[in-house]
Every structure is written in C-alpha cells, then in structure tokens.
Design a protein around this motif. Structure first.
Motif, mmCIF file in Angstrom:
data_model
loop_
_atom_site.group_PDB
_atom_site.id
_atom_site.type_symbol
_atom_site.label_atom_id
_atom_site.label_comp_id
_atom_site.label_asym_id
_atom_site.label_seq_id
_atom_site.Cartn_x
_atom_site.Cartn_y
_atom_site.Cartn_z
ATOM 1 N N CYS A 174 -1.405 -12.930 -17.895
ATOM 2 C CA CYS A 174 -1.117 -13.040 -19.330
ATOM 3 C C CYS A 174 0.282 -13.554 -19.666
ATOM 4 O O CYS A 174 0.507 -14.063 -20.761
ATOM 5 N N GLY A 175 1.256 -13.377 -18.799
ATOM 6 C CA GLY A 175 2.596 -13.920 -19.036
ATOM 7 C C GLY A 175 3.511 -13.035 -19.870
ATOM 8 O O GLY A 175 4.677 -13.390 -20.086
ATOM 9 N N THR A 186 7.021 -12.161 -18.397
ATOM 10 C CA THR A 186 7.857 -13.261 -17.903
ATOM 11 C C THR A 186 9.349 -12.979 -18.091
ATOM 12 O O THR A 186 9.785 -12.602 -19.174
ATOM 13 N N ARG A 234 11.601 -19.171 -14.462
ATOM 14 C CA ARG A 234 10.668 -18.197 -15.040
ATOM 15 C C ARG A 234 9.700 -17.696 -13.974
ATOM 16 O O ARG A 234 9.132 -18.494 -13.215
ATOM 17 N N ILE A 235 9.518 -16.401 -13.915
ATOM 18 C CA ILE A 235 8.550 -15.802 -12.993
ATOM 19 C C ILE A 235 7.820 -14.665 -13.711
ATOM 20 O O ILE A 235 8.218 -14.254 -14.805
ATOM 21 N N LEU A 236 6.773 -14.156 -13.069
ATOM 22 C CA LEU A 236 6.045 -13.008 -13.602
ATOM 23 C C LEU A 236 6.566 -11.752 -12.920
ATOM 24 O O LEU A 236 6.377 -11.563 -11.722
ATOM 25 N N CYS A 251 5.525 -8.778 -13.131
ATOM 26 C CA CYS A 251 4.499 -7.802 -12.714
ATOM 27 C C CYS A 251 4.029 -8.040 -11.290
ATOM 28 O O CYS A 251 3.614 -7.105 -10.607
ATOM 29 N N SER A 310 9.641 -17.699 -21.090
ATOM 30 C CA SER A 310 8.876 -18.758 -20.441
ATOM 31 C C SER A 310 9.277 -20.123 -20.990
ATOM 32 O O SER A 310 9.445 -21.089 -20.229
ATOM 33 N N ASN A 316 1.139 -18.271 -20.764
ATOM 34 C CA ASN A 316 1.494 -17.223 -21.725
ATOM 35 C C ASN A 316 0.418 -17.116 -22.796
ATOM 36 O O ASN A 316 0.277 -17.994 -23.643
#
Lengths: 161, 331
Positions: free
Chosen positions: A45-46, A49, A56-58, A60, A104, A142
């Motif tokens: 889902c973004g 971020t 930019r990374i996730l 989670c 993001s 996102n």
C-alpha cells in the motif's frame, strides 16, 4: 537483542531491538515517530514509505537492524513545497496515506531528476519528461482508498520542475 | 513473526561460511520477499545472515562486450543503468514493470532471481501446498486458477514464477555466478529454476548455502533490439497475467536472430525454444509470428479458470514481435 543507531529526522537515536522488529514498528512504537503509517504491513500500500539516505523505501518490509547507521527521514522531517500543494489540490481526504504519498513523491522526484526511466517511458534509454502518465506510473506504489489520485497528481505536477 | 538470530556479513567468504555452518540460516538481501514470507509464517529461518554490506553492488563491463551485474545491485539501479537501457532494453523494461518504486529501491538482483511464487495457496497456510509443505497436496488444483500456469505444470503444482526480471534474463542467455564454501560455479539462468515435477519445493538447483554473487549478460546484437510487454489486471503494480520478452533481428525481410521468453504463464521463466525454432530463417510476417506462438503454446495445459491465457499469450507474442519488426527496440 541488537543495538542500532540511526539519524531520524536529523536527530541521533539508538534502540535495542529484536531482529524481527520492522523499521516501521521501530519508528512508531520505540521512537514515537508516528508519521509513517501501517496500512497493509505487507508491502502493498505504500503508507509506510520513508526516505533512507534519500531513497524511498517501504519501512514495513525493512528490518530495522538492517538500517543501522542510516539517515531516515519521515514526514515529521519534511519541509517541502509538496505539502502546501497537497492542501491546495485536495490531494487527500482522510489523510492516512498522505505521509507516505509525500515521502514517496520526494523520492520519486529525485529519481526522475537523476534521469531514471519508468515503465511508462516510451524510449527507455532516453530522458523522459515528467508527464501525468509518468507521475501516475511512478507513484503506483502508493494507494489512496479515498481516491484522491487526481489531486495527488496535480499537486506533484505543480511542484515538479 | 518468530524471532531469529541476526548477523551482518562483512565478506563473501564469511557469509557463505556462516550459512553453511547452520542449517536454519538464510541469506538476507533487500528482504522484500523474505520478510513478507516470514511475517506470513511461510518462512521461518533460525538465523538471517545480512549480505547487504558485501561489495556486490557494481555493474561492470565484460571483455566480450557483455555486462556483469553484482547480486546486490538494487532493481531500480539496474533499470536506470545507461548500459542496460541502451544495450539490453528488454531487461530495463522488465525490471521497471515489476513492483513499485519503493520496492525496486530495496530489492536486489540476487533476491529477484530467487523470489517465490505469489500463488494464493502457497501463502494461505489453511490450504494444501506441495511447495510450502511437501506431500500436503495442491489447493490450486480444482481451486481458483485464473493466475496459474499453463506451461511446465505438474499434478503437484500449478504456481507461476512471479519475476519479470527473470523473463528478460531467460531471453538474454544470462549466466548466474554462485559461491559457497565449495568454491564458485556458473549456472545458466535457464538451468537455475526447476520445473515443479513431483518436488515443487525444490525451486532452484542451488544448495541452501550457495550465494548468488553476480549475473552475467553476454553480448548479443539481438539484445539491443528487444522489448518487454506485460499484460495484467491493472496498468501498474500487479503481477503479469502474460508477459513477453523478445528480441528480433530482421534482414531482407527474414528473421536472422530471435529471442523469446514468457512470464505469467509458466512455472519457471520460460524460454520459448519451439517458437524460436519456427521463426529462425522465416519471413518476418504476422503469419510467421502466429505460427511460432502456436508451436510454443501447443503443449499448454489449461485449468478451469486460466484457458484465456493461451489466446492472450498468442496475441501478446504476435504483437510484441510485430512491433519489433516494424519499429525496432524500446531503447
């Protein structure tokens, strides 16, 4: 337990964590930095971020221990024209995805400025202009369940060079 | 997620020794697939050996005009690399068509090679899956099979291989370099992944303690005239229903070189050798492209919900080759 040190929004922080703790949980639960949101917790889902060393990374899907020594920027550390542009263009409704959207978009603009192509780029070896189609493709990680996509794209388009 | 030990590897020798010494240890790269599978309970390593600080993140020129890509090059950096975009456009396009910007910034080339299927029955531990739990059965057989494979399946497993990057690498004759305490070896990409047969849990020919250190792309004229086309349920950020990696060189109206590989339809990255055989030397016409697609898809085995993939694959193959023949590459 593993001890890690990071710079989070310009401040030196340290924490002692189990290896299984995600960067997202480390930020939110251990360090009280609650801007990054937990949406799906599975990289779909973004909302989580963040920027790590400018990329930019996730957070989670990131184990916090892997980011020992990193520079982490969350929405709390952002001061960028995108924020006012999101307000002007109604780039959100409930706001839950917005911290991730803005982090993001900042990362995305830097990728584009460095010349990176996207799946929407017709000639992958060339330098693509940041059209609405390019923005949509580059921001596809996102999600916004309120469906504020038109406002999000308009806000980014206004701020893009 | 169950807790686990964590170690940071500082050199390749130390990394492979650490995993060889402990049966429950695994290498950790970008984590985008492994961490997700651990949180889902599908994977449960005792120890993770973090390899992301190893010096395997360079893209280097090879003496023969090819490229050597370090296993820790991030997917985004691979797709943005000028030499990849110019000389192997199919690879840049394939990587860019997968996942999202954030995930591509995290995911490594080595991890992409070894990513596991997104079959819903593999993830759902309330259902049977021979890949997750050998001998337990296959929930997909007789289940909902819209995303499942039509090529390379077995009575044990119908799961599709999820990677876009691997489809391009299959078309490019890539070679994977692997290191372990027993030394270094080179594995052609086409031999890396196994067909499921009756042992779908054995997904590759690698031993658990073998570390992917690089992928080599040989030089080839056909690589520069190449494209990747991905068909999926939405415009972005979805796995392929059908994808085609193709390269085509035409002289005097005839096909002198062709590469074709398929994704989203097979249990491993699928090199379309039958189609290539039919096309090589044939006139570069839609009739030839259709005959080649038909030859490749003749062995397709469809399930209740995925019969549409045969026609979708046929049309996507023909359209991609036609575009290469008329417009050239995507570079």
């Amino acid at each position: 337990m593993v001890e890690i040190r990071m710079r989070v929004n310009g401040a030196e922080v340290s924490a002692e964590l189990e290896a299984r703790v995600s960067l997202l949980d480390a930020l939110r639960v251990r360090l009280g930095v609650t801007g990054p949101k937990k949406g799906c917790d599975q990289g779909a889902c973004g909302a989580c971020t963040v920027l790590v060393d400018g990329r930019r990374i996730l957070s989670c899907l990131a184990l916090a221990v892997q980011y020992d020594g990193s520079e982490v920027t969350t929405i709390e550390g952002v001061d960028h024209p995108l924020q006012a542009a999101f307000v002007r263009h109604d780039g959100f409704q409930c706001g839950y995805c917005t911290p991730g959207q803005i982090c993001s978009a900042i990362g995305m603009l830097a990728e584009h400025a460095a010349g990176a192509p996207s799946a929407a780029t017709e000639h992958v070896a060339g330098a693509p202009a940041l059209t609405r189609t390019e923005i949509r493709e580059r921001m596809s990680g996102n999600l916004c369940r309120c469906g504020a996509y038109n406002g999000i794209v308009a806000a980014i388009e206004e701020v893009a060079p | 997620m169950k807790d686990f030990g964590y170690r940071v590897a500082v050199d390749v020798a130390g990394a492979v020794a650490a995993v060889a010494a402990e049966p429950g240890a695994r290498f950790l790269g970008g984590g985008t697939n492994l961490v997700d599978l651990m949180r889902s309970g599908v994977e449960h390593p005792d120890t993770l050996v973090d390899i992301t600080r190893l010096p395997l993140d360079a893209v280097d020129e090879l003496p023969d005009g090819g490229l050597r890509i370090g296993a820790l090059v991030r997917n985004s950096d691979l797709a943005a690399h000028p030499a990849v975009r110019r000389r192997y456009p199919v690879l840049a396009q394939a990587v860019l068509s997968g996942a999202s910007g954030q995930l591509r910034n995290m995911a490594t080339v080595g991890g992409n090679l070894l990513q596991r299927t997104r079959c819903a029955y593999f993830y759902d531990q309330a259902t049977a899956c021979n890949r997750r739990e050998p001998g337990s059965g296959c929930g997909a057989i007789g289940g909902f099979t819209r995303t499942h494979a039509i090529l390379g399946t077995s009575p044990s497993c119908l799961a599709t291989h999820p990677s876009d990057m691997c489809v391009a690498l299959a078309a490019l004759d890539a070679v994977v370099e692997v290191e372990s305490v027993r030394g270094t070896r080179r594995v052609p990409l086409l031999d890396l992944h196994r067909l499921p047969g009756d042992t779908p849990h054995q997904e590759t020919v690698l031993e658990p303690d073998e570390l992917v250190t690089a992928v080599e792309l040989p030089a080839a004229e056909v690589a520069a005239v190449s494209r990747y086309r991905k068909v999926r349920d939405r415009a972005s950020y979805a796995f392929a229903l059908v994808s085609v990696a193709a390269g085509l060189v035409v002289r005097d109206g005839a096909v002198v070189a062709v590469r074709l590989a398929l994704g989203g339809v097979a249990t491993k990255p699928w090199r379309a050798v039958e189609a290539e055989r039919v096309l090589t030397g044939a006139p570069a016409t839609e009739d030839s492209f259709r005959a080649a697609a038909d030859a490749e898809l003749a062995t397709a085995v469809v399930q209740e919900d995925n019969g549409f993939k045969v026609e979708l694959a046929r049309r996507t193959i023909v359209a991609t080759l036609h575009r290469l023949a008329t417009e050239g590459s995507a570079a």
